[in-house]
Design a protein around this motif. Sequence first.
Motif, mmCIF file in Angstrom:
data_model
loop_
_atom_site.group_PDB
_atom_site.id
_atom_site.type_symbol
_atom_site.label_atom_id
_atom_site.label_comp_id
_atom_site.label_asym_id
_atom_site.label_seq_id
_atom_site.Cartn_x
_atom_site.Cartn_y
_atom_site.Cartn_z
ATOM 1 N N PHE A 149 36.220 -28.645 -156.187
ATOM 2 C CA PHE A 149 36.299 -30.090 -156.403
ATOM 3 C C PHE A 149 35.120 -30.575 -157.235
ATOM 4 C CE2 PHE A 149 39.942 -30.583 -153.895
ATOM 5 C CZ PHE A 149 40.288 -31.919 -153.759
ATOM 6 N N ILE A 150 33.943 -30.029 -156.982
ATOM 7 C CA ILE A 150 32.768 -30.419 -157.766
ATOM 8 C C ILE A 150 32.909 -29.922 -159.201
ATOM 9 C CG2 ILE A 150 30.287 -30.046 -158.053
ATOM 10 C CD1 ILE A 150 30.149 -29.940 -154.947
ATOM 11 N N ASP A 151 33.260 -28.656 -159.351
ATOM 12 C CA ASP A 151 33.322 -28.062 -160.681
ATOM 13 C C ASP A 151 34.408 -28.673 -161.552
ATOM 14 O OD1 ASP A 151 31.237 -26.464 -159.909
ATOM 15 O OD2 ASP A 151 32.459 -24.670 -159.560
ATOM 16 N N ALA A 152 35.504 -29.125 -160.928
ATOM 17 C CA ALA A 152 36.606 -29.714 -161.690
ATOM 18 C C ALA A 152 36.439 -31.221 -161.882
ATOM 19 C CB ALA A 152 37.938 -29.430 -160.987
ATOM 20 N N GLY A 153 35.386 -31.789 -161.342
ATOM 21 C CA GLY A 153 35.168 -33.228 -161.467
ATOM 22 C C GLY A 153 36.180 -34.043 -160.688
ATOM 23 N N ARG A 165 42.501 -43.847 -154.800
ATOM 24 C CA ARG A 165 42.607 -45.089 -155.564
ATOM 25 C C ARG A 165 41.800 -45.049 -156.858
ATOM 26 N NH1 ARG A 165 42.896 -45.975 -150.208
ATOM 27 N NH2 ARG A 165 44.542 -47.353 -149.453
ATOM 28 N N CYS A 166 41.054 -43.955 -157.096
ATOM 29 C CA CYS A 166 40.198 -43.874 -158.280
ATOM 30 C C CYS A 166 40.848 -43.116 -159.433
ATOM 31 C CB CYS A 166 38.886 -43.161 -157.945
ATOM 32 S SG CYS A 166 37.833 -44.026 -156.784
ATOM 33 N N THR A 167 41.716 -42.165 -159.135
ATOM 34 C CA THR A 167 42.134 -41.211 -160.161
ATOM 35 C C THR A 167 43.631 -41.230 -160.395
ATOM 36 O OG1 THR A 167 42.682 -39.352 -158.716
ATOM 37 C CG2 THR A 167 40.371 -39.664 -159.222
ATOM 38 N N GLY A 168 44.031 -40.479 -161.411
ATOM 39 C CA GLY A 168 45.446 -40.201 -161.643
ATOM 40 C C GLY A 168 45.832 -38.887 -161.007
ATOM 41 N N TYR A 169 44.987 -38.353 -160.139
ATOM 42 C CA TYR A 169 45.204 -37.132 -159.371
ATOM 43 C C TYR A 169 45.081 -35.842 -160.187
ATOM 44 C CZ TYR A 169 46.911 -40.193 -155.653
ATOM 45 O OH TYR A 169 47.010 -41.155 -154.694
ATOM 46 N N GLU A 170 45.014 -35.917 -161.512
ATOM 47 C CA GLU A 170 45.030 -34.678 -162.296
ATOM 48 C C GLU A 170 43.809 -33.817 -162.021
ATOM 49 O OE1 GLU A 170 46.937 -31.896 -164.115
ATOM 50 O OE2 GLU A 170 47.830 -33.880 -163.851
ATOM 51 N N LYS A 171 42.650 -34.421 -161.903
ATOM 52 C CA LYS A 171 41.440 -33.645 -161.607
ATOM 53 C C LYS A 171 41.518 -33.010 -160.217
ATOM 54 C CE LYS A 171 38.920 -34.321 -165.318
ATOM 55 N NZ LYS A 171 38.501 -33.207 -166.183
ATOM 56 N N ILE A 172 42.151 -33.705 -159.298
ATOM 57 C CA ILE A 172 42.331 -33.161 -157.951
ATOM 58 C C ILE A 172 43.242 -31.942 -158.005
ATOM 59 C CG2 ILE A 172 43.297 -33.647 -155.660
ATOM 60 C CD1 ILE A 172 42.382 -36.622 -156.195
ATOM 61 N N LEU A 173 44.335 -32.052 -158.758
ATOM 62 C CA LEU A 173 45.230 -30.909 -158.935
ATOM 63 C C LEU A 173 44.489 -29.762 -159.620
ATOM 64 C CD1 LEU A 173 48.471 -32.756 -160.105
ATOM 65 C CD2 LEU A 173 47.952 -31.915 -157.817
ATOM 66 N N ALA A 218 41.385 -29.077 -159.407
ATOM 67 C CA ALA A 218 40.473 -28.456 -158.446
ATOM 68 C C ALA A 218 41.190 -27.456 -157.553
ATOM 69 C CB ALA A 218 39.797 -29.531 -157.599
ATOM 70 N N VAL A 219 42.385 -27.814 -157.111
ATOM 71 C CA VAL A 219 43.134 -26.893 -156.256
ATOM 72 C C VAL A 219 43.577 -25.675 -157.059
ATOM 73 C CG1 VAL A 219 45.092 -26.641 -154.688
ATOM 74 C CG2 VAL A 219 43.888 -28.824 -154.821
ATOM 75 N N ARG A 220 44.012 -25.905 -158.298
ATOM 76 C CA ARG A 220 44.380 -24.777 -159.170
ATOM 77 C C ARG A 220 43.174 -23.852 -159.375
ATOM 78 N NH1 ARG A 220 46.323 -29.233 -162.883
ATOM 79 N NH2 ARG A 220 48.524 -29.577 -162.369
ATOM 80 N N LEU A 221 41.987 -24.450 -159.578
ATOM 81 C CA LEU A 221 40.774 -23.664 -159.802
ATOM 82 C C LEU A 221 40.421 -22.843 -158.572
ATOM 83 C CD1 LEU A 221 38.283 -22.937 -161.492
ATOM 84 C CD2 LEU A 221 37.202 -25.042 -160.649
ATOM 85 N N ALA A 222 40.497 -23.443 -157.397
ATOM 86 C CA ALA A 222 40.194 -22.715 -156.164
ATOM 87 C C ALA A 222 41.173 -21.572 -155.966
ATOM 88 C CB ALA A 222 40.232 -23.660 -154.973
ATOM 89 N N ALA A 223 42.451 -21.821 -156.274
ATOM 90 C CA ALA A 223 43.459 -20.766 -156.147
ATOM 91 C C ALA A 223 43.178 -19.635 -157.130
ATOM 92 C CB ALA A 223 44.851 -21.341 -156.368
ATOM 93 N N ALA A 224 42.834 -19.978 -158.362
ATOM 94 C CA ALA A 224 42.558 -18.960 -159.371
ATOM 95 C C ALA A 224 41.333 -18.133 -159.001
ATOM 96 C CB ALA A 224 42.358 -19.622 -160.739
ATOM 97 N N ARG A 225 40.316 -18.787 -158.490
ATOM 98 C CA ARG A 225 39.121 -18.061 -158.080
ATOM 99 C C ARG A 225 39.405 -17.148 -156.899
ATOM 100 N NH1 ARG A 225 34.700 -23.004 -158.447
ATOM 101 N NH2 ARG A 225 34.197 -22.731 -160.671
#
Length: 203
Positions: A132-136, A176-184, A186-193
Amino acid sequence: MRVKFTVNGREQQADDVWEGESLLYVLRERMGLPGSKNACEQGECGSCTVRLDGVPVCSCLVAAGQAEGREVVTVEGLADYAEQRAQNGGCATGACGAGTSVDAAQRWQAKPAGADGQTGEQVKLSPIQRAFIDAGAVQCGFCTPGLLVAADELLERNAQPSDADIREALSGNLCRCTGYEKILDAVRLAAARGDAQTTGTGA
């Protein structure tokens, strides 16, 4: 009434709990674990998500008495919880694969976080927290604890989720802050790692 349950690997007890008191209130106000956020109090936003015997729940809708004798993991316990899961072949609770018994889950003991184990000021992060931190993916941060708990549970039971899987798993968590893309992301990044660590390719 008195409620005894396990929180982040430690046996806890709350006294003088009234019948309508929520698990969220007990965690935040009685146990000093403010990570789970008090937002809608109607189970609509997911900011108070914790794991109860491995299953993500809105702690604002769970009566504290329902946690009697059960295992609760909050965002403050994710780093140690992830470490325990890694040591047990990818599963820390009964929510994964053939499942680990509740007894086995309750034998897990979280180490104090930082100088004060009650504050949640951790010196280490779980893979999903780091992603989550690395993906902003963190903006104001109010929804982040619930998203982290829900995403962690998803990756425990599905190490390679599709975008549809991720969206479904996080559908109960509002930001309420995002369009969720960065959150998605982050999950993709964690899965890839996680996949890279499993295959030994590094990340």
